[in-house]
Design a protein around this motif. Structure first.
Motif, short mmCIF file in Angstrom:
data_model
loop_
_atom_site.label_atom_id
_atom_site.label_comp_id
_atom_site.label_asym_id
_atom_site.label_seq_id
_atom_site.Cartn_x
_atom_site.Cartn_y
_atom_site.Cartn_z
N UNK A 5 0.82 -1.21 0.00
CA UNK A 5 0.00 0.00 0.00
C UNK A 5 0.86 1.26 0.00
N UNK A 6 1.95 1.24 0.77
CA UNK A 6 2.82 2.43 0.81
C UNK A 6 3.52 2.63 -0.53
N UNK A 7 3.95 1.55 -1.13
CA UNK A 7 4.61 1.66 -2.43
C UNK A 7 3.63 2.17 -3.48
N UNK A 8 2.42 1.64 -3.48
CA UNK A 8 1.41 2.09 -4.43
C UNK A 8 1.08 3.57 -4.22
N UNK A 9 0.98 3.98 -2.96
CA UNK A 9 0.69 5.37 -2.65
C UNK A 9 1.84 6.28 -3.12
N UNK A 10 3.08 5.81 -2.96
CA UNK A 10 4.24 6.60 -3.42
C UNK A 10 4.23 6.73 -4.94
#
Length: 88
Positions: A5-10
Motif C-alpha cells: 500500500x505504501x509503495x502504491x501510494x508513493x
C-alpha cells in the motif's frame, strides 16, 4: 508484498506530481521568436533546487580541491616549458 500500500501510494503521488509539472509547463507562455527572451522568473524554478545548511560551503570546498590542483599543474607545465626553452 509487505509494504504494497505504501509503495502504491508513493507511485500514485509521483504520477500526480509529474502530471502537475506537465500541466504547469503547458501553462508557460511560448515565445514566438528566439530573439525574445523570457523573464528570469520563467527560467528559474525555485522548487527544484533546495540546498541544506552546509551544501554551499561543501560545493565551494569541492570546487577548490578540484580547480586548484589543476591550475597548479598547468602553471608547473608552463614554468617547465619556459625553463627548458631558455636553458636555465
Amino acid at each position: 508484498m509487505l509494504l504494497q500500500r505504501k509503495v502504491r501510494r508513493a507511485f500514485d503521488w509521483q504520477k500526480e506530481q509529474a502530471s502537475q509539472r506537465e500541466a504547469e509547463s503547458k501553462k508557460k507562455p511560448e515565445y514566438e521568436t528566439s530573439d525574445e527572451l523570457p523573464p528570469m522568473e520563467d527560467l528559474i524554478e525555485k522548487d527544484d533546487v533546495m540546498l541544506e545548511k552546509g551544501d554551499l560551503s561543501a560545493m565551494i570546498f569541492s570546487a577548490l580541491i578540484t580547480i586548484v590542483p589543476a591550475c597548479l599543474l598547468v602553471l608547473l607545465v608552463i614554468v617547465l616549458v619556459v625553463w627548458f626553452a631558455l636553458g636555465l
